[in-house]
Design an enzyme around this catalytic site. Structure first.
Site, short mmCIF file in Angstrom:
data_model
loop_
_atom_site.label_atom_id
_atom_site.label_comp_id
_atom_site.label_asym_id
_atom_site.label_seq_id
_atom_site.Cartn_x
_atom_site.Cartn_y
_atom_site.Cartn_z
N HIS A 129 0.96 -1.29 -0.03
CA HIS A 129 0.15 0.02 0.04
C HIS A 129 0.81 1.22 0.02
CE1 HIS A 129 0.63 0.88 4.41
NE2 HIS A 129 0.42 -0.28 4.45
N CYS A 141 3.47 -4.52 6.40
CA CYS A 141 3.11 -4.36 5.10
C CYS A 141 4.42 -3.79 4.33
CB CYS A 141 1.95 -3.32 4.75
SG CYS A 141 0.51 -4.01 5.58
#
Length: 166
Positions: A129, A141
């Protein structure tokens, strides 16, 4: 290991994909083999890109297989819950992340198959992201500058391998 040109390979320099290096941020807990829920680590392994979500009110679909993020879209991070580490809808009583955020971090979300079976405590929501700013770590992430993420979302095929090594 033989790499396909479409593989996404995390290196010290960034994410190598299709002959480019994209600077990125990883989890505050570093890269770990023994990933656990809440440790902030990016898990070692060969992961697959198994989905993509995008904010249709902010940008066009980057790929035909991308799904819009709608109000009420959530991701379960409740270890032990039957829907752990999966897309769920509000109202949802167990612990979860909101996918439709006020900030732009989840305007595009590439979903990995990390802990796809939802093994309790093994970690959830390992996405690619947008990053907050250069050098700012994630909760596990892999995060990118917006232009790089948009480029990646337009070029990565469904099922591409994300290779993370220590």
């Amino acid at each position: 290991m033989i790499h396909s040109p479409a593989d996404l390979v995390l290196t010290r320099r960034g994410l190598r994909v299709l002959g480019r290096y994209l600077p990125c941020s990883i989890g505050r807990g570093g890269i770990r083999r023994d990933k656990r829920e809440g440790d902030g680590a990016t898990p070692v392994g060969e992961h697959r890109i198994t989905g993509m979500f995008y904010r249709p009110d902010r940008l066009a679909a980057p790929q035909p297989w991308a799904e819009p993020i709608l109000p009420g879209d959530l991701w379960s991070d409740a270890s032990g819950d039957p829907a752990y580490n999966s897309h769920v809808r509000a109202p949802y009583p167990a612990s979860h992340e909101v996918l439709r955020r006020a900030d732009p971090l989840y305007d595009i979300v590439l979903v990995t198959d990390w802990n796809e079976g939802g093994s309790p405590g093994a970690g959830s929501a390992i996405f690619l992201h947008q990053r907050r700013r250069p050098g700012y770590p994630t909760e596990g992430c892999v995060a990118f500058a917006r232009p790089d993420l948009i480029w990646l979302a337009h070029h990565v095929p469904y099922g591409a391998r994300l290779i993370v090594r220590r």
